[in-house]
Design a protein around this motif. Structure first.
Motif, short mmCIF file in Angstrom:
data_model
loop_
_atom_site.label_atom_id
_atom_site.label_comp_id
_atom_site.label_asym_id
_atom_site.label_seq_id
_atom_site.Cartn_x
_atom_site.Cartn_y
_atom_site.Cartn_z
N GLU A 41 2.71 -9.57 10.29
CA GLU A 41 1.25 -9.58 10.46
C GLU A 41 0.59 -8.65 9.45
OE1 GLU A 41 0.34 -8.35 14.45
OE2 GLU A 41 1.42 -10.06 15.33
N THR A 42 1.19 -7.50 9.23
CA THR A 42 0.63 -6.48 8.35
C THR A 42 0.72 -6.90 6.89
OG1 THR A 42 1.26 -4.76 9.93
CG2 THR A 42 0.75 -4.04 7.70
N GLY A 43 1.83 -7.50 6.53
CA GLY A 43 2.05 -7.89 5.14
C GLY A 43 2.68 -6.77 4.35
N LYS A 45 2.10 -5.59 1.26
CA LYS A 45 1.21 -4.68 0.53
C LYS A 45 0.57 -3.65 1.47
CE LYS A 45 0.15 -7.91 -3.19
NZ LYS A 45 -0.90 -8.77 -3.78
N GLN A 46 0.06 -4.12 2.60
CA GLN A 46 -0.57 -3.18 3.53
C GLN A 46 0.45 -2.23 4.15
OE1 GLN A 46 -3.87 -2.62 3.99
NE2 GLN A 46 -4.01 -4.04 2.28
N ALA A 47 1.63 -2.74 4.46
CA ALA A 47 2.70 -1.89 5.00
C ALA A 47 3.07 -0.82 3.96
CB ALA A 47 3.92 -2.72 5.38
N LEU A 49 1.14 0.39 1.60
CA LEU A 49 0.06 1.38 1.53
C LEU A 49 0.18 2.41 2.65
CD1 LEU A 49 -3.04 -0.86 0.68
CD2 LEU A 49 -1.93 0.82 -0.81
N LYS A 50 0.47 1.95 3.85
CA LYS A 50 0.65 2.87 4.98
C LYS A 50 1.82 3.81 4.73
CE LYS A 50 -1.19 -0.18 8.53
NZ LYS A 50 -1.35 -0.10 9.96
N GLU A 68 1.14 6.59 2.06
CA GLU A 68 0.35 7.73 2.54
C GLU A 68 1.25 8.82 3.13
OE1 GLU A 68 -2.96 6.91 5.10
OE2 GLU A 68 -3.54 5.18 3.89
N GLU A 110 8.55 -7.21 0.94
CA GLU A 110 8.20 -8.62 0.69
C GLU A 110 9.42 -9.51 0.97
OE1 GLU A 110 5.88 -11.88 -0.13
OE2 GLU A 110 5.18 -9.81 0.04
#
Length: 86
Positions: A31-33, A35-37, A39-40, A43, A57
C-alpha cells in the motif's frame, strides 16, 4: 497478515526497520509503495542506500532486486539522486 520476512528481499533487519516506521505487514508495504517506504526509512536510518530502494521495489513486485528491469532501476536511481540533492 503475512510477515514482511516472507517477502523476497526482506530479511529480519529490514523487517525490523520497516516495522519501526509503521510498516508492519506485506500489505502495508504494498500500500505504501517502495518510494514512500524508502522516504520513511531514510528519515530514521539516513545510511540506507539505493540498494535498499531496489530491494523494496523487488519485494513489492515479488522478484529479486537485481532482476528489476533497467527502466525501473533507472527510475528508482533518478528518485534516489533527487533525494540526495535536497
Amino acid at each position: 497478515m503475512p510477515e514482511l520476512t516472507a517477502m523476497i528481499n526482506i530479511g529480519k533487519e529490514m523487517s525490523e526497520k520497516l516495522k519501526s516506521v509503521g510498516i508492519d505487514s506485506s500489505e502495508k508495504l504494498m500500500e505504501t509503495g517502495a518510494k514512500q517506504a524508502f522516504l520513511k526509512l531514510k528519515e530514521l536510518y539516513p545510511q540506507i542506500c539505493l540498494v535498499h530502494l531496489y530491494a523494496l521495489e523487488g519485494a513489492i513486485c515479488n522478484i529479486e532486486f537485481n532482476s528489476l528491469s533497467e527502466r525501473k532501476k533507472k527510475e528508482l536511481k533518478e528518485f534516489y539522486d533527487l533525494l540526495k540533492r535536497q
